[in-house]
Design a protein around this motif. Structure first.
Motif, PDB file in Angstrom:
ATOM      1  N   GLY A 113       0.811  -1.213   0.000  1.00 50.23           N
ATOM      2  CA  GLY A 113       0.000   0.000   0.000  1.00 50.23           C
ATOM      3  C   GLY A 113       0.842   1.260   0.000  1.00 50.23           C
ATOM      4  O   GLY A 113       0.572   2.206  -0.752  1.00 50.23           O
ATOM      5  N   HIS A 114       1.888   1.275   0.829  1.00 51.33           N
ATOM      6  CA  HIS A 114       2.746   2.458   0.926  1.00 51.33           C
ATOM      7  C   HIS A 114       3.484   2.699  -0.390  1.00 51.33           C
ATOM      8  O   HIS A 114       3.598   3.844  -0.861  1.00 51.33           O
ATOM      9  N   ALA A 115       3.992   1.632  -1.000  1.00 56.56           N
ATOM     10  CA  ALA A 115       4.690   1.774  -2.276  1.00 56.56           C
ATOM     11  C   ALA A 115       3.750   2.299  -3.355  1.00 56.56           C
ATOM     12  O   ALA A 115       4.121   3.159  -4.161  1.00 56.56           O
ATOM     13  N   MET A 116       2.500   1.807  -3.369  1.00 55.84           N
ATOM     14  CA  MET A 116       1.534   2.253  -4.377  1.00 55.84           C
ATOM     15  C   MET A 116       1.221   3.739  -4.238  1.00 55.84           C
ATOM     16  O   MET A 116       1.171   4.482  -5.216  1.00 55.84           O
ATOM     17  N   VAL A 117       0.988   4.184  -2.996  1.00 55.34           N
ATOM     18  CA  VAL A 117       0.653   5.592  -2.762  1.00 55.34           C
ATOM     19  C   VAL A 117       1.723   6.500  -3.356  1.00 55.34           C
ATOM     20  O   VAL A 117       1.429   7.459  -4.086  1.00 55.34           O
ATOM     21  N   HIS A 118       2.983   6.203  -3.061  1.00 55.32           N
ATOM     22  CA  HIS A 118       4.052   7.096  -3.507  1.00 55.32           C
ATOM     23  C   HIS A 118       4.427   6.880  -4.972  1.00 55.32           C
ATOM     24  O   HIS A 118       4.952   7.791  -5.621  1.00 55.32           O
ATOM     25  N   THR A 119       4.155   5.688  -5.507  1.00 57.23           N
ATOM     26  CA  THR A 119       4.348   5.483  -6.943  1.00 57.23           C
ATOM     27  C   THR A 119       3.438   6.421  -7.726  1.00 57.23           C
ATOM     28  O   THR A 119       3.874   7.115  -8.657  1.00 57.23           O
ATOM     29  N   TYR A 120       2.160   6.463  -7.349  1.00 58.30           N
ATOM     30  CA  TYR A 120       1.220   7.342  -8.045  1.00 58.30           C
ATOM     31  C   TYR A 120       1.554   8.808  -7.795  1.00 58.30           C
ATOM     32  O   TYR A 120       1.464   9.642  -8.707  1.00 58.30           O
ATOM     33  N   GLU A 121       1.909   9.128  -6.554  1.00 58.79           N
ATOM     34  CA  GLU A 121       2.226  10.515  -6.209  1.00 58.79           C
ATOM     35  C   GLU A 121       3.315  11.079  -7.111  1.00 58.79           C
ATOM     36  O   GLU A 121       3.210  12.207  -7.618  1.00 58.79           O
ATOM     37  N   LEU A 122       4.369  10.285  -7.341  1.00 61.97           N
ATOM     38  CA  LEU A 122       5.520  10.793  -8.097  1.00 61.97           C
ATOM     39  C   LEU A 122       5.451  10.464  -9.588  1.00 61.97           C
ATOM     40  O   LEU A 122       6.343  10.874 -10.345  1.00 61.97           O
ATOM     41  N   SER A 123       4.399   9.748 -10.013  1.00 61.28           N
ATOM     42  CA  SER A 123       4.208   9.567 -11.452  1.00 61.28           C
ATOM     43  C   SER A 123       3.616  10.826 -12.080  1.00 61.28           C
ATOM     44  O   SER A 123       3.819  11.084 -13.275  1.00 61.28           O
ATOM     45  N   GLY A 162       7.978   2.700   0.908  1.00 64.13           N
ATOM     46  CA  GLY A 162       7.554   4.019   0.461  1.00 64.13           C
ATOM     47  C   GLY A 162       8.605   4.687  -0.403  1.00 64.13           C
ATOM     48  O   GLY A 162       8.290   5.291  -1.434  1.00 64.13           O
ATOM     49  N   ASN A 163       9.858   4.589  -0.004  1.00 64.74           N
ATOM     50  CA  ASN A 163      10.938   5.182  -0.789  1.00 64.74           C
ATOM     51  C   ASN A 163      11.128   4.481  -2.127  1.00 64.74           C
ATOM     52  O   ASN A 163      11.458   5.117  -3.127  1.00 64.74           O
ATOM     53  N   ILE A 164      10.915   3.169  -2.141  1.00 62.54           N
ATOM     54  CA  ILE A 164      10.980   2.452  -3.416  1.00 62.54           C
ATOM     55  C   ILE A 164       9.887   2.963  -4.351  1.00 62.54           C
ATOM     56  O   ILE A 164      10.111   3.175  -5.548  1.00 62.54           O
ATOM     57  N   GLY A 165       8.695   3.185  -3.801  1.00 59.95           N
ATOM     58  CA  GLY A 165       7.615   3.741  -4.607  1.00 59.95           C
ATOM     59  C   GLY A 165       7.937   5.138  -5.110  1.00 59.95           C
ATOM     60  O   GLY A 165       7.626   5.490  -6.259  1.00 59.95           O
ATOM     61  N   ILE A 166       8.558   5.933  -4.261  1.00 65.58           N
ATOM     62  CA  ILE A 166       8.936   7.299  -4.638  1.00 65.58           C
ATOM     63  C   ILE A 166       9.901   7.275  -5.825  1.00 65.58           C
ATOM     64  O   ILE A 166       9.806   8.100  -6.740  1.00 65.58           O
ATOM     65  N   ALA A 167      10.834   6.327  -5.800  1.00 62.26           N
ATOM     66  CA  ALA A 167      11.792   6.222  -6.910  1.00 62.26           C
ATOM     67  C   ALA A 167      11.175   5.531  -8.123  1.00 62.26           C
ATOM     68  O   ALA A 167      11.433   5.910  -9.268  1.00 62.26           O
ATOM     69  N   ALA A 168      10.338   4.509  -7.876  1.00 62.55           N
ATOM     70  CA  ALA A 168       9.774   3.730  -8.983  1.00 62.55           C
ATOM     71  C   ALA A 168       8.727   4.512  -9.759  1.00 62.55           C
ATOM     72  O   ALA A 168       8.604   4.329 -10.981  1.00 62.55           O
ATOM     73  N   GLY A 169       7.964   5.378  -9.074  1.00 59.69           N
ATOM     74  CA  GLY A 169       6.899   6.113  -9.748  1.00 59.69           C
ATOM     75  C   GLY A 169       7.383   6.852 -10.981  1.00 59.69           C
ATOM     76  O   GLY A 169       6.910   6.594 -12.103  1.00 59.69           O
ATOM     77  N   PRO A 170       8.343   7.764 -10.841  1.00 58.67           N
ATOM     78  CA  PRO A 170       8.812   8.481 -12.030  1.00 58.67           C
ATOM     79  C   PRO A 170       9.576   7.600 -12.998  1.00 58.67           C
ATOM     80  O   PRO A 170       9.479   7.786 -14.224  1.00 58.67           O
ATOM     81  N   PHE A 171      10.338   6.618 -12.493  1.00 58.04           N
ATOM     82  CA  PHE A 171      11.133   5.775 -13.389  1.00 58.04           C
ATOM     83  C   PHE A 171      10.230   4.907 -14.260  1.00 58.04           C
ATOM     84  O   PHE A 171      10.386   4.861 -15.487  1.00 58.04           O
ATOM     85  N   VAL A 172       9.273   4.211 -13.626  1.00 55.62           N
ATOM     86  CA  VAL A 172       8.370   3.345 -14.389  1.00 55.62           C
ATOM     87  C   VAL A 172       7.524   4.163 -15.350  1.00 55.62           C
ATOM     88  O   VAL A 172       7.310   3.768 -16.503  1.00 55.62           O
ATOM     89  N   THR A 173       7.062   5.318 -14.898  1.00 58.51           N
ATOM     90  CA  THR A 173       6.247   6.163 -15.768  1.00 58.51           C
ATOM     91  C   THR A 173       7.046   6.638 -16.975  1.00 58.51           C
ATOM     92  O   THR A 173       6.550   6.651 -18.112  1.00 58.51           O
ATOM     93  N   ALA A 174       8.291   7.025 -16.746  1.00 53.57           N
ATOM     94  CA  ALA A 174       9.138   7.468 -17.857  1.00 53.57           C
ATOM     95  C   ALA A 174       9.364   6.342 -18.854  1.00 53.57           C
ATOM     96  O   ALA A 174       9.331   6.554 -20.077  1.00 53.57           O
ATOM     97  N   ILE A 175       9.582   5.120 -18.363  1.00 56.86           N
ATOM     98  CA  ILE A 175       9.772   3.970 -19.246  1.00 56.86           C
ATOM     99  C   ILE A 175       8.504   3.719 -20.063  1.00 56.86           C
ATOM    100  O   ILE A 175       8.553   3.481 -21.284  1.00 56.86           O
TER     101      ILE A 175
END
Length: 415
Positions: free
Chosen positions: A15-25, A138-151
């Motif tokens: 849940g925490h990873a998802m929240v921050h993935t979307y936040e930083l996408s 949460g930090n993984i989500g923060i980093a993954a959000g922009p990276f995955v979105t950019a890919i």
């Protein structure tokens, strides 16, 4: 950890990873929306501030809902709402549709932090380990959000990217409904499973709030508010500003090893700045670890003042450092490291200046300040970027941290 601890830790990590993935996408998608909808930074900054604002504003009532309905239901509702919001985003016809979709995301995501933290505190015996894993996710989500979105934006258009991003949250919600765990295992071990909410009426809420806002806590509240303006203002428009800095420094041609990039949409959406942005956020994982260690070795007020001072200096140095590629990379890494090293220090400071029996309420108010009022940072920075200059943006951000630093120093003086 026992089986119940592991299940809950895994559920809250997802849940925490998802929240921050979307936040930083969202900041990555903004680089596309600026072109597709011919919108300026001021307009999009305000649009994004709606979703980010609701993300923070909803934290306080979210904490009250957790006490009434339980954490599992709120986290599942959060995941479903975030998934649906990105499906809605994928069919948004324009700026108004994007605003509505991001508003739904903000309302859905706002309940996560009080629900997730409450679940760990009530159900996990080895809370320290669970909180550590939860923070790392949460930090993984923060980093993954922009990276995955950019890919994704290299391979598909932004609407299809939004659909793909919606899938993990919906799958996590399904897992949350099917996995079996005891939400009150740790509470049951100490008081026979009895648990009542501390606040049962609006009058009790007002009374508890008055008792919480001592001079010390009010100072901390104002401090994290200004840091929230810096955080949201910096991260929302940093991909766009990094693109401006990199353009004269890096000339990427198809024959230079990254493969052919066709003209049109793919060429426009392939942006090295997005990957630099994701990289500096990934550095934040190490920053959070160092910040956590500092809470055990120095007074939290002094550690906090150090980080705030560094963030102010980094903001002032950013534009001069952008003149060469090595110095731009260096200042970007420094920003990512220090920005997230702040988090454990600020959380420890909030805890120090709030009574244990009102700890949940204190975090509700401070999340309101950081993510709710702090969301105005996106609108403010977008306006300055539109009508002034990039240099003015970083001076403004340094000013936010300068005020926060003055508040931190006042806490040190009162020690």
């Amino acid at each position: 950890m026992n089986a119940n601890d592991r299940k809950i830790t895994g559920f809250t990590m997802a849940g925490h990873a998802m929240v921050h993935t979307y936040e930083l996408s969202v900041p990555i998608m903004m680089t596309v929306w600026l072109v597709e909808f011919a919108a300026n930074s001021a307009t999009l900054g305000t649009v994004v501030a709606v979703g980010y604002g609701l993300f923070g504003v909803g934290a306080l009532p979210g904490g009250l809902l957790v006490d009434r309905f339980g954490s599992r239901r709120l986290i599942v509702a959060c995941l479903v709402g975030m998934g649906l919001s990105f499906l809605l985003l994928s069919i948004a016809p324009g700026i108004v549709g994007i605003t509505l979709a991001l508003g739904l995301w903000g309302l859905s995501a706002s309940v996560y932090h009080p629900a997730g933290l409450s679940l760990i505190s009530k159900a996990v015996d080895q809370r320290g380990s669970a909180f550590a894993y939860h923070g790392m996710a949460g930090n993984i989500g923060i980093a993954a959000g922009p990276f995955v979105t950019a890919i994704l934006l290299v391979a598909v258009d932004w609407r299809m990217a939004a659909v793909i991003l919606a899938v993990p949250a919906l799958l996590a919600a399904l897992a949350g409904l099917t996995v079996e765990f005891d939400e009150t295992a740790a509470v049951a071990a100490t008081d026979g499973g009895r648990h009542t909410a501390d606040i049962d009426s609006f009058r009790e809420f007002v009374s508890a709030s008055r008792g919480l806002f001592t001079v010390g806590f009010a100072t901390v509240f104002a401090l994290v508010l200004f840091n929230g303006l810096y955080y949201r203002g910096m991260l929302t428009f940093l991909p766009e500003m990094l693109g401006e800095f990199l353009e004269p420094l890096v000339d990427i041609a198809p024959e230079e090893g990254i493969g052919p990039i066709p003209d049109g949409r793919l060429a426009r959406e392939f942006d090295l700045a997005q990957y630099l942005y994701a990289g500096l956020l990934a550095v934040g994982i190490g920053g959070q670890y160092v910040g956590g260690r500092l809470t055990d070795t120095v007074s939290v007020e002094r550690g906090l003042a150090l980080m705030l001072g560094l963030l102010g200096v980094i903001a002032l140095l950013f534009v001069p450092a952008a003149g060469t590629l090595p110095t731009l990379l260096l200042v970007s890494v420094a920003l990512g490291f220090v920005l997230f090293a702040m988090q454990p220090l600020s959380q420890a400071t909030i805890a120090k200046y709030s009574p244990p029996e009102r700890r949940g309420l204190s975090f509700g108010y401070t999340y309101l300040a950081i993510f709710g009022i702090g969301a105005l940072g996106a609108s403010i920075v977008g306006t300055v970027l539109t009508y002034a200059s990039t240099t003015a943006v970083f001076v403004l951000l340094a000013g936010f941290e300068g005020i926060a630093l003055a508040l931190a120093l006042s806490l040190i003086v009162r020690e």
